[in-house]
Design a protein around this motif. Sequence first.
Motif, PDB file in Angstrom:
ATOM      1  N   LYS A 134     -35.838  35.285  -2.730  1.00 15.45           N
ATOM      2  CA  LYS A 134     -36.013  35.812  -1.376  1.00 15.45           C
ATOM      3  C   LYS A 134     -34.723  36.307  -0.735  1.00 15.45           C
ATOM      4  N   ASP A 135     -33.649  36.409  -1.509  1.00 12.73           N
ATOM      5  CA  ASP A 135     -32.398  36.901  -0.929  1.00 12.73           C
ATOM      6  C   ASP A 135     -32.481  38.390  -0.592  1.00 12.73           C
ATOM      7  N   PHE A 136     -33.155  39.153  -1.475  1.00 11.82           N
ATOM      8  CA  PHE A 136     -33.306  40.594  -1.276  1.00 11.82           C
ATOM      9  C   PHE A 136     -34.744  40.991  -1.612  1.00 11.82           C
ATOM     10  N   TYR A 137     -35.191  42.097  -1.046  1.00 10.36           N
ATOM     11  CA  TYR A 137     -36.572  42.527  -1.222  1.00 10.36           C
ATOM     12  C   TYR A 137     -36.647  43.930  -1.821  1.00 10.36           C
ATOM     13  N   ILE A 138     -37.716  44.168  -2.553  1.00  8.77           N
ATOM     14  CA  ILE A 138     -37.994  45.492  -3.103  1.00  8.77           C
ATOM     15  C   ILE A 138     -38.737  46.315  -2.054  1.00  8.77           C
ATOM     16  N   THR A 139     -38.350  47.562  -1.917  1.00  4.18           N
ATOM     17  CA  THR A 139     -39.023  48.432  -0.955  1.00  4.18           C
ATOM     18  C   THR A 139     -40.206  49.148  -1.619  1.00  4.18           C
ATOM     19  N   LYS A 140     -41.235  49.400  -0.828  1.00  9.77           N
ATOM     20  CA  LYS A 140     -42.429  50.080  -1.328  1.00  9.77           C
ATOM     21  C   LYS A 140     -42.193  51.588  -1.296  1.00  9.77           C
ATOM     22  N   GLN A 141     -41.566  52.087  -2.362  1.00  5.18           N
ATOM     23  CA  GLN A 141     -41.252  53.508  -2.446  1.00  5.18           C
ATOM     24  C   GLN A 141     -41.253  53.941  -3.905  1.00  5.18           C
ATOM     25  N   LEU A 142     -41.224  55.265  -4.108  1.00  6.83           N
ATOM     26  CA  LEU A 142     -41.321  55.820  -5.455  1.00  6.83           C
ATOM     27  C   LEU A 142     -40.170  55.383  -6.356  1.00  6.83           C
ATOM     28  N   LEU A 143     -38.962  55.268  -5.817  1.00  6.12           N
ATOM     29  CA  LEU A 143     -37.812  54.877  -6.635  1.00  6.12           C
ATOM     30  C   LEU A 143     -37.995  53.498  -7.259  1.00  6.12           C
ATOM     31  N   SER A 144     -38.746  52.636  -6.596  1.00  7.28           N
ATOM     32  CA  SER A 144     -38.955  51.286  -7.129  1.00  7.28           C
ATOM     33  C   SER A 144     -39.815  51.283  -8.385  1.00  7.28           C
ATOM     34  N   SER A 145     -40.576  52.343  -8.601  1.00 10.87           N
ATOM     35  CA  SER A 145     -41.508  52.385  -9.731  1.00 10.87           C
ATOM     36  C   SER A 145     -40.879  52.924 -11.011  1.00 10.87           C
ATOM     37  N   ILE A 146     -39.613  53.405 -10.934  1.00  7.60           N
ATOM     38  CA  ILE A 146     -38.952  53.940 -12.118  1.00  7.60           C
ATOM     39  C   ILE A 146     -37.744  53.069 -12.467  1.00  7.60           C
ATOM     40  N   LYS A 147     -37.217  53.270 -13.669  1.00 11.46           N
ATOM     41  CA  LYS A 147     -36.070  52.489 -14.123  1.00 11.46           C
ATOM     42  C   LYS A 147     -34.787  53.261 -13.873  1.00 11.46           C
ATOM     43  N   LEU A 170     -39.862  35.503  -9.209  1.00  8.92           N
ATOM     44  CA  LEU A 170     -40.791  36.520  -8.759  1.00  8.92           C
ATOM     45  C   LEU A 170     -40.187  37.233  -7.554  1.00  8.92           C
ATOM     46  N   LEU A 171     -40.247  38.550  -7.574  1.00 10.53           N
ATOM     47  CA  LEU A 171     -39.651  39.370  -6.531  1.00 10.53           C
ATOM     48  C   LEU A 171     -40.689  39.740  -5.477  1.00 10.53           C
ATOM     49  N   LEU A 172     -40.235  39.847  -4.240  1.00 11.03           N
ATOM     50  CA  LEU A 172     -41.098  40.185  -3.111  1.00 11.03           C
ATOM     51  C   LEU A 172     -40.755  41.573  -2.587  1.00 11.03           C
ATOM     52  N   ASN A 173     -41.755  42.232  -1.995  1.00 12.98           N
ATOM     53  CA  ASN A 173     -41.468  43.495  -1.330  1.00 12.98           C
ATOM     54  C   ASN A 173     -41.227  43.272   0.161  1.00 12.98           C
ATOM     55  N   ASP A 174     -41.027  44.357   0.905  1.00 11.42           N
ATOM     56  CA  ASP A 174     -40.706  44.206   2.324  1.00 11.42           C
ATOM     57  C   ASP A 174     -41.897  43.770   3.166  1.00 11.42           C
ATOM     58  N   SER A 175     -43.073  43.647   2.542  1.00  9.27           N
ATOM     59  CA  SER A 175     -44.228  43.044   3.220  1.00  9.27           C
ATOM     60  C   SER A 175     -44.393  41.584   2.833  1.00  9.27           C
ATOM     61  N   LYS A 176     -43.437  41.061   2.061  1.00  9.79           N
ATOM     62  CA  LYS A 176     -43.399  39.667   1.605  1.00  9.79           C
ATOM     63  C   LYS A 176     -44.533  39.348   0.621  1.00  9.79           C
ATOM     64  N   GLU A 201     -47.200  48.998  -4.278  1.00 11.82           N
ATOM     65  CA  GLU A 201     -46.533  47.829  -3.690  1.00 11.82           C
ATOM     66  C   GLU A 201     -45.042  47.788  -4.004  1.00 11.82           C
ATOM     67  N   GLY A 202     -44.577  48.675  -4.907  1.00 17.09           N
ATOM     68  CA  GLY A 202     -43.159  48.719  -5.242  1.00 17.09           C
ATOM     69  C   GLY A 202     -42.828  48.205  -6.623  1.00 17.09           C
ATOM     70  N   CYS A 203     -43.848  47.879  -7.432  1.00 21.87           N
ATOM     71  CA  CYS A 203     -43.575  47.361  -8.777  1.00 21.87           C
ATOM     72  C   CYS A 203     -43.256  48.507  -9.737  1.00 21.87           C
ATOM     73  N   LEU A 204     -42.594  48.159 -10.821  1.00 22.53           N
ATOM     74  CA  LEU A 204     -42.316  49.120 -11.880  1.00 22.53           C
ATOM     75  C   LEU A 204     -43.627  49.587 -12.499  1.00 22.53           C
ATOM     76  N   VAL A 224     -60.905  43.167 -13.937  1.00 26.38           N
ATOM     77  CA  VAL A 224     -59.494  43.557 -13.905  1.00 26.38           C
ATOM     78  C   VAL A 224     -59.268  44.461 -12.698  1.00 26.38           C
ATOM     79  N   VAL A 225     -58.356  44.060 -11.810  1.00 28.41           N
ATOM     80  CA  VAL A 225     -58.122  44.829 -10.587  1.00 28.41           C
ATOM     81  C   VAL A 225     -56.631  44.938 -10.300  1.00 28.41           C
ATOM     82  N   GLU A 226     -56.271  45.995  -9.586  1.00 24.73           N
ATOM     83  CA  GLU A 226     -54.926  46.142  -9.033  1.00 24.73           C
ATOM     84  C   GLU A 226     -55.024  45.852  -7.544  1.00 24.73           C
ATOM     85  N   ASP A 227     -54.376  44.772  -7.125  1.00 29.55           N
ATOM     86  CA  ASP A 227     -54.512  44.345  -5.738  1.00 29.55           C
ATOM     87  C   ASP A 227     -53.255  43.589  -5.309  1.00 29.55           C
TER      88      ASP A 227
END
Length: 279
Positions: A134-147, A170-176, A201-204, A224-227
Motif C-alpha cells: 500500500k505504499d504506492f498505487y497503480i493508476t487506471k490508465q493505458l500505460l499500466s496495461s503495457i510493459k 498484491l498491488l492496489l489501484n487508485d480506487s483501492k 482496472e490498471g492490470c497488465l 469465468v468473469v472479469e470483475d
Amino acid sequence: MINFNGTIVSQDANILTQNRAFLYGDGVFETVKIINNKILFLEDHYFRLMSSMRVVRMEIPMNFTMEYLQEQILSLVNKSALADSSRARITIYRNDGGYYLPQSNTVSFLIHAVALENTLYSFEKRAYEVDLYKDFYITKQLLSSIKTTNKIINITGSIFASENGLDNCLLLNDSKNIVEALQGNIFMLLGNKLITPPVSEGCLNGVMRKQILSLAKKIENLEVVEDVISPFDLQKADELFVTNVIKGIQPITQYRKKTFTTNISDQLLDKLNEMIIST
C-alpha cells in the motif's frame, strides 16, 4: 551474450551511454519462454509489443515482423545453448538524444536470455504467503496495461515483501481495488466463479492471463468473469493464484489469517501443459 540490434555481442559491451531506457525509463519490453526451440505464445507477445510501441509513440522499423522477432530470439538462444528451456527478454528503447523530449522516435533493441530448469510448467506444493502493498498505487490508465521499463512500484513492493517474509504482494489501484501481483496477474475463485480484474482496472494485459481465461472457460460448472476485486473479497475467497508466462501458475496458500486450496490451480496447470504439448 546478448542480441543487440541483430548482432550477438559479449554481455560487457558498452551500450548504456545515453541510453534513454536507463535515463528516463523510455522503453518497453517482453519476456518470453522458450521450450525445445519454440517461443510460447509468440503471436500474443508480438502484438502486445507492437501495441506498446505505438502507445509510447515509438517508430516501428519496417523489418520488425513477427518472423524477424522470432529469428532474433532463437538465434541468441541457439548460439548460447539455451534452446531447450530458457527465458528471453527483448527490450526496445528510443535511440539516444534529447532530454524528456527525444530527438528521434527511432529505436534499438537488445535481447538477453537465461536458462530455465523445467520445460513444462509446474509449481511446488509449499506455503506461499502474500499481503497487500500500500505504499504506492497503480493508476487506471493505458500505460499500466503495457510493459515499460519503469517498474519502480514492482521493485519497491518486492523489497517490502522480502523485508516482511512474504512470497509476493498484491498491488492496489487508485480506487483501492486489487489489480495484480508483483510478478503477474491475479485470479480469485469464489464459489464456482473465477474472477480476474479487467484491464481497465490498471492490470497488465498479460499473455498468460489470456491463456488462463480461455482454458478456465473449458472447466465444467465454472463461471469465468472479469470483475473488480476488493481487499474484502480476499477473505471470502476459496482460492487465489498468480499467472505469468515464465512461471505459468503460482497458487497462493495464505493471505493474513486466510488459507486457500489449489484445486482449480491444479486443473488449469494440467490443461496448460496439455495445450503446450499438443502445439
